[in-house]
Design a protein around this motif. Structure first.
Motif, PDB file in Angstrom:
ATOM      1  N   THR A  92     -14.064  -0.654  -4.883  1.00 41.28           N
ATOM      2  CA  THR A  92     -12.663  -0.725  -4.489  1.00 41.28           C
ATOM      3  C   THR A  92     -12.193  -2.167  -4.466  1.00 41.28           C
ATOM      4  OG1 THR A  92     -13.238  -0.886  -2.150  1.00 41.28           O
ATOM      5  CG2 THR A  92     -12.825   1.325  -3.017  1.00 41.28           C
ATOM      6  N   GLU A  93     -10.872  -2.337  -4.567  1.00 46.63           N
ATOM      7  CA  GLU A  93     -10.263  -3.646  -4.355  1.00 46.63           C
ATOM      8  C   GLU A  93      -8.847  -3.438  -3.849  1.00 46.63           C
ATOM      9  OE1 GLU A  93      -8.341  -4.999  -8.577  1.00 46.63           O
ATOM     10  OE2 GLU A  93     -10.489  -5.413  -8.299  1.00 46.63           O
ATOM     11  N   ASN A  94      -8.384  -4.383  -3.048  1.00 46.94           N
ATOM     12  CA  ASN A  94      -7.028  -4.306  -2.524  1.00 46.94           C
ATOM     13  C   ASN A  94      -6.441  -5.702  -2.385  1.00 46.94           C
ATOM     14  OD1 ASN A  94      -4.856  -2.578  -1.292  1.00 46.94           O
ATOM     15  ND2 ASN A  94      -5.170  -3.982   0.411  1.00 46.94           N
ATOM     16  N   MET A  95      -5.229  -5.879  -2.883  1.00 48.73           N
ATOM     17  CA  MET A  95      -4.492  -7.130  -2.708  1.00 48.73           C
ATOM     18  C   MET A  95      -3.244  -6.840  -1.894  1.00 48.73           C
ATOM     19  SD  MET A  95      -2.933  -9.866  -5.448  1.00 48.73           S
ATOM     20  CE  MET A  95      -4.517 -10.681  -5.673  1.00 48.73           C
ATOM     21  N   SER A  96      -2.993  -7.681  -0.897  1.00 53.00           N
ATOM     22  CA  SER A  96      -1.838  -7.508  -0.022  1.00 53.00           C
ATOM     23  C   SER A  96      -1.037  -8.801   0.043  1.00 53.00           C
ATOM     24  CB  SER A  96      -2.269  -7.126   1.398  1.00 53.00           C
ATOM     25  OG  SER A  96      -3.032  -5.953   1.413  1.00 53.00           O
ATOM     26  N   VAL A  97       0.279  -8.649   0.010  1.00 50.20           N
ATOM     27  CA  VAL A  97       1.217  -9.742   0.258  1.00 50.20           C
ATOM     28  C   VAL A  97       2.106  -9.279   1.402  1.00 50.20           C
ATOM     29  CG1 VAL A  97       3.021 -11.209  -0.673  1.00 50.20           C
ATOM     30  CG2 VAL A  97       1.167 -10.423  -2.160  1.00 50.20           C
ATOM     31  N   ALA A  98       2.173 -10.063   2.478  1.00 49.72           N
ATOM     32  CA  ALA A  98       2.883  -9.593   3.669  1.00 49.72           C
ATOM     33  C   ALA A  98       3.655 -10.719   4.333  1.00 49.72           C
ATOM     34  CB  ALA A  98       1.902  -8.977   4.663  1.00 49.72           C
ATOM     35  N   VAL A  99       4.730 -10.325   5.011  1.00 47.60           N
ATOM     36  CA  VAL A  99       5.516 -11.234   5.850  1.00 47.60           C
ATOM     37  C   VAL A  99       5.673 -10.584   7.220  1.00 47.60           C
ATOM     38  CG1 VAL A  99       7.690 -12.459   6.171  1.00 47.60           C
ATOM     39  CG2 VAL A  99       6.796 -12.093   3.855  1.00 47.60           C
ATOM     40  N   PHE A 100       5.281 -11.320   8.262  1.00 47.78           N
ATOM     41  CA  PHE A 100       5.441 -10.863   9.643  1.00 47.78           C
ATOM     42  C   PHE A 100       6.490 -11.751  10.313  1.00 47.78           C
ATOM     43  CE2 PHE A 100       1.252  -9.684   8.273  1.00 47.78           C
ATOM     44  CZ  PHE A 100       0.990  -8.462   8.868  1.00 47.78           C
ATOM     45  N   HIS A 101       7.502 -11.134  10.900  1.00 44.70           N
ATOM     46  CA  HIS A 101       8.582 -11.887  11.568  1.00 44.70           C
ATOM     47  C   HIS A 101       8.606 -11.519  13.038  1.00 44.70           C
ATOM     48  CE1 HIS A 101      12.407 -13.832  12.348  1.00 44.70           C
ATOM     49  NE2 HIS A 101      12.838 -12.707  12.893  1.00 44.70           N
TER      50      HIS A 101
END
Length: 368
Positions: free
Chosen positions: A319-328
């Motif tokens: 498996t592989e997972n890429m995440s791009v996230a913004v927390f405000h």
């Protein structure tokens, strides 16, 4: 040592790691504190709009569901008795995704139900809590309060980076000892209820499961460093088979100004790299994985880039997972999240891709 049992609980560590130490101070509401006795309550609530494009099934679904952490309410107790402080925690984790066929069929998962005894010797915990193996791997995940890879069922939580970088530190019955802080060095070790991984005639687990974790934190010229190593071992056998399950997790996190870099990994043998359960194992094959992350905090915003992989002979998958996230951070108790994840999985023995999904998750988190 007031409220020490909450300070060391899994949810408290998770919330403080994801929000920062200053926000952790607001993570519980104290209802009573007199004559050395205190009682507090904490809660965690979240919901995400999730749009998932499943390329293998060729379908697109929209859902409103929980993220990586379920909705939770916890109760914390503490009483000073001479040189000892007695504490306790019970937490109840539940889904917001009841079945549409049975709208009140809400599952309640008691992941923490334990007592603690604190003194100059350190702490002894008895009861049910998260395991020590992979504990810091998951609690220091930058997307802990986000969504991550999709889960196995529509009614539960997402999987975060479980199976794409680290296994799950199963909440288990345990007796665990933690040392006092020794200049940034902390050691925990305990015995745990073992899993029956060899069901059948004359199945037995003659020894408990053993888990331990060593962590070290230091500040070097303005760079905050945290490193850890953890592991577990257990044996199970029946009339024809013996399975030795063992795993080691590790990692390091460095933070300076608003920048944070984290790298962690694990390697195991005879241990399913998702979660260890009864009847889950059949061989002593290998698994390993890693997770690398970078985050940058600018004012009330935290930007995260994350990538993880797991390669499992035991589970016959990659498996592989890429995440791009913004927390405000709207404030210290209210957070908005925007996240995009790209998850893939294939069967090792055949090379057939069993999952290829891109997920947009937009959510809100409220805690007290």
């Amino acid at each position: 040592m007031k409220n020490n049992n909450f300070r060391k609980s899994g949810l408290a560590i998770a919330m403080m790691a994801a929000m920062g130490a200053s926000a952790g101070a607001n993570a519980a509401i104290e209802l009573y504190n007199e004559d050395g006795t205190s009682f507090s309550v904490d809660g965690y609530f979240n919901a995400f709009y999730v749009n998932r494009d499943d390329k293998v099934a060729d379908v697109r679904n929209s859902d409103v569901k929980m993220g990586f952490l379920p909705n939770t309410i916890g109760f914390n107790f503490s009483k000073e008795m001479g040189d000892l402080t007695l504490g306790g925690r019970s937490s109840f984790w539940s889904t917001i995704n009841d079945s549409l066929q049975s709208p009140t069929d809400t599952a309640i998962d008691v992941r923490q139900l334990y007592a603690t005894v604190d003194g100059s010797f350190g702490q002894v915990l008895i009861g049910k809590d998260f395991g020590l193996y992979a504990r810091s791997n998951i609690f220091l995940d930058e997307i802990l309060m986000g969504f991550g890879s999709p889960g196995a069922a529509a009614t539960g939580v997402s999987f975060g980076n479980i199976r794409t970088g680290y296994p799950y530190p199963n909440p288990s019955a345990q007796i665990t000892y933690r040392t006092p802080d020794m200049g940034g060095l902390n050691v925990a070790a305990g015995i745990f209820e073992p899993a029956n991984t060899t069901p059948g005639a004359q199945s037995e687990q003659s020894a408990p499961r053993f888990e331990a974790e060593v962590t070290y934190s230091a500040d070097l010229n303005g760079v905050a460093l945290t490193g850890w190593v953890n592991g577990r071992h257990q044996s199970s056998e029946n009339a024809t088979t013996k399975i030795d399950s063992r795993g080691v997790g590790y990692g390091v996190k460095a933070a300076v100004a608003g920048l944070s870099l984290t790298a962690s990994g694990f390697t195991s043998k005879g241990d399913v790299p998702v979660l260890i359960t009864d009847e889950a194992l059949a061989t002593e094959e290998d698994a390993d994985g890693y997770l690398v992350q970078a985050s940058y905090t600018l004012g009330a915003n935290r930007f995260v880039l994350s990538y993880g992989e797991t390669d499992s002979d035991q589970g016959n998958f990659e498996t592989e997972n890429m995440s791009v996230a913004v927390f405000h951070d709207v404030n210290s108790n209210f957070k908005l999240v925007a996240e995009y994840n790209m998850f893939e999985q294939e069967t090792k023995s055949t090379g057939v891709k069993t999952a290829d999904a891109n997920t947009l998750a937009l959510g809100a988190v409220v805690m007290f």
